[in-house]
Design a protein around this motif. Structure first.
Motif, mmCIF file in Angstrom:
data_model
loop_
_atom_site.group_PDB
_atom_site.id
_atom_site.type_symbol
_atom_site.label_atom_id
_atom_site.label_comp_id
_atom_site.label_asym_id
_atom_site.label_seq_id
_atom_site.Cartn_x
_atom_site.Cartn_y
_atom_site.Cartn_z
ATOM 1 N N ALA A 112 0.824 -1.208 0.000
ATOM 2 C CA ALA A 112 0.000 0.000 0.000
ATOM 3 C C ALA A 112 0.854 1.252 0.000
ATOM 4 O O ALA A 112 0.437 2.307 -0.490
ATOM 5 C CB ALA A 112 -0.932 -0.013 1.202
ATOM 6 N N GLY A 147 -6.209 0.574 -3.467
ATOM 7 C CA GLY A 147 -6.365 -0.851 -3.176
ATOM 8 C C GLY A 147 -6.919 -1.652 -4.331
ATOM 9 O O GLY A 147 -6.503 -2.799 -4.562
ATOM 10 N N GLU A 161 -4.776 -4.625 -6.003
ATOM 11 C CA GLU A 161 -5.257 -6.000 -5.970
ATOM 12 C C GLU A 161 -5.369 -6.576 -7.378
ATOM 13 O O GLU A 161 -5.084 -7.762 -7.601
ATOM 14 C CB GLU A 161 -6.612 -6.067 -5.268
ATOM 15 C CG GLU A 161 -7.155 -7.478 -5.072
ATOM 16 C CD GLU A 161 -6.211 -8.376 -4.276
ATOM 17 O OE1 GLU A 161 -6.276 -9.609 -4.477
ATOM 18 O OE2 GLU A 161 -5.409 -7.848 -3.470
#
Length: 450
Positions: free
Chosen positions: A90, A96, A100
């Motif tokens: 992060a 995010g 991902e």
């Protein structure tokens, strides 16, 4: 007691739902639709039906990747993934969702690439490499879209270059072969890569990465281009190796084209019988076209099988180069193989309809019947896969993946009557379609030899 309606009423009311029952898409609201009052079936120990192994996918191209070429494909995957930090945290990438996605695509690339000790038929190896390069390029293309250190357009070749390479490769196929049917089996899948790429990936303004502000979409576009480039590389390599392996090569393009047109005439005649002369022959005529005015059991597995197999057949027929019109087939190896598949499926649909008309619901009498159905399907597929006729082996490669879904249903922790019944019908379809395929392939061989 199962309700019975006329054939037209049953299919009008329940056909749309039955259409995808075997594909797992037949839920109405939150409850799956099945017979209102199906017969009882003891499924205890039904996993023993899976004892017979599914045959291995036959080799269609009788050459392997040169080890140096396989190493180059592996190196390409590594080089694509190289710019992505590992671990990707992060701190490095705060978003995010994007972080991902990159992680998922990187993992998928590593999972898809063939392992060093994994023995795969050459076409399957090519497909695995294409998937791995697609996922790796998607990952790094997404990463390049969110960092100043890269540019998504620099990850892979530009869309124009890849389009030209794919078209040039397709134009050179089919090359010489040992005989026409060997050429159909070897070149058909390779032609198919480029035909699908041309029609689905390399067309329209959405095909390239240029101007894509969303890094997720940019990554997907880069992956699409890289996948096609991988197929170009693999197809050229395997075609060259196959041609070099031939002791007595012969030109097969015209024999394949002529055989495809003859087989296409048979498909056209059957479609006209289903539709009438004025309809779009590639459109789905509906299950009622296969049945007389007789009562059928609403939502019975046999009706679901007919509707589902009909859907799959005409979904492919709409886009496949099956010569049912006046235009000569553009890609002869693909045309012959896909036309043979279409005719085998149509004959299989006729066979299923005949069983329905005799009152067969295709609900297994007991768990032993499920095992017998699977064993019969395995035997039929194995016979195709081991045949000396290359077209048989090509058809076997189409049917063998159909075992995956019913086998998974039976392998579930607690399969119920619906799982068993739908697996049973899928096995009966594999057996039926494989049996019809043998007849179709034999007729093609006879017509070429005549």
């Amino acid at each position: 007691m199962t309700r019975r309606l006329t054939r037209r009423d049953a299919l009008a009311v329940g056909g749309a739902v039955a259409l995808a029952t075997l594909a797992g898409c037949s839920d109405v609201g939150s409850e799956p639709r099945f017979w209102d009052d199906p017969p009882s079936l003891d499924t205890d120990g039904i996993t023993r039906a899976l004892d017979a192994p599914v045959p291995e996918t036959p080799r269609l191209v009788p050459v392997d990747f040169d080890p140096a070429v396989a190493a180059a494909f592996d190196d390409r995957i590594d080089r694509l993934l190289g710019p992505i930090p590992e671990p990707l945290t992060a701190t490095t990438l705060p978003n995010g969702e994007i972080r991902e996605r990159i992680r998922q695509q990187r993992a998928a690339a590593r999972e898809a690439r063939p392992a060093p000790d994994e023995s795969l038929p050459p076409l399957r190896a090519a497909e695995r490499y294409a998937t791995a390069r697609d996922r790796a390029a998607t990952a790094v293309g997404t990463w390049a879209g969110v960092t100043v250190e890269g540019d998504p357009e620099d990850v892979s070749a530009d869309i124009g270059t890849v389009r030209r390479r794919a078209f040039e490769t397709l134009d050179a196929l089919p090359g010489p072969a040992a005989d026409p049917l060997a050429g159909a089996a070897a070149y058909g899948p390779i032609e198919r890569w480029y035909d699908e790429s041309r029609r689905r990936t390399l067309v329209g303004g959405a095909a390239g990465v240029e101007g894509r502000a969303n890094p997720l979409r940019a990554g997907e576009s880069v992956g699409d281009v890289e996948r096609v480039q991988s197929y170009v590389d693999a197809g050229r390599h395997l075609s060259d190796r196959y041609r070099a392996s031939l002791a007595d090569p012969q030109s097969v393009e015209e024999p394949l084209r002529e055989a495809a047109e003859r087989l296409g005439a048979s498909v056209r005649d059957r479609l006209r019988g289903l539709h009438g002369s004025d309809a779009d022959l590639r459109s789905n005529p509906g299950a009622e076209a296969f049945l007389d005015e007789r009562p059928v059991a609403r939502d019975a597995p046999s009706v679901s099988l007919l509707s589902n197999a009909l859907h799959r057949t005409f979904e492919d027929l709409r886009f496949d180069p099956v010569p049912v019109d006046d235009r000569p087939p553009e890609n002869p190896a693909t045309a012959l193989t896909r036309t043979a598949l279409a005719l085998a499926r149509l004959r299989g649909l006729d066979a299923v309809a005949s069983r329905i008309e005799t009152g067969d619901t295709l609900f297994p009498e007991d768990r032993a019947a499920v095992r017998e159905a699977r064993d019969a399907a395995v035997d039929s597929a194995a016979s195709l896969a081991a045949s000396e006729n290359p077209l048989d082996r090509w058809l076997a490669a189409r049917f063998l993946p159909l075992f995956d879904r019913p086998d998974a249903r039976l392998a579930a922790t607690d399969p119920d009557a619906r799982d068993a019944a739908e697996a049973f019908t899928e096995y009966r379809w594999i057996e039926t379609a494989a049996r019809e395929s043998t007849s179709v392939a034999a007729s093609v061989a006879e017509s070429i030899e005549a």
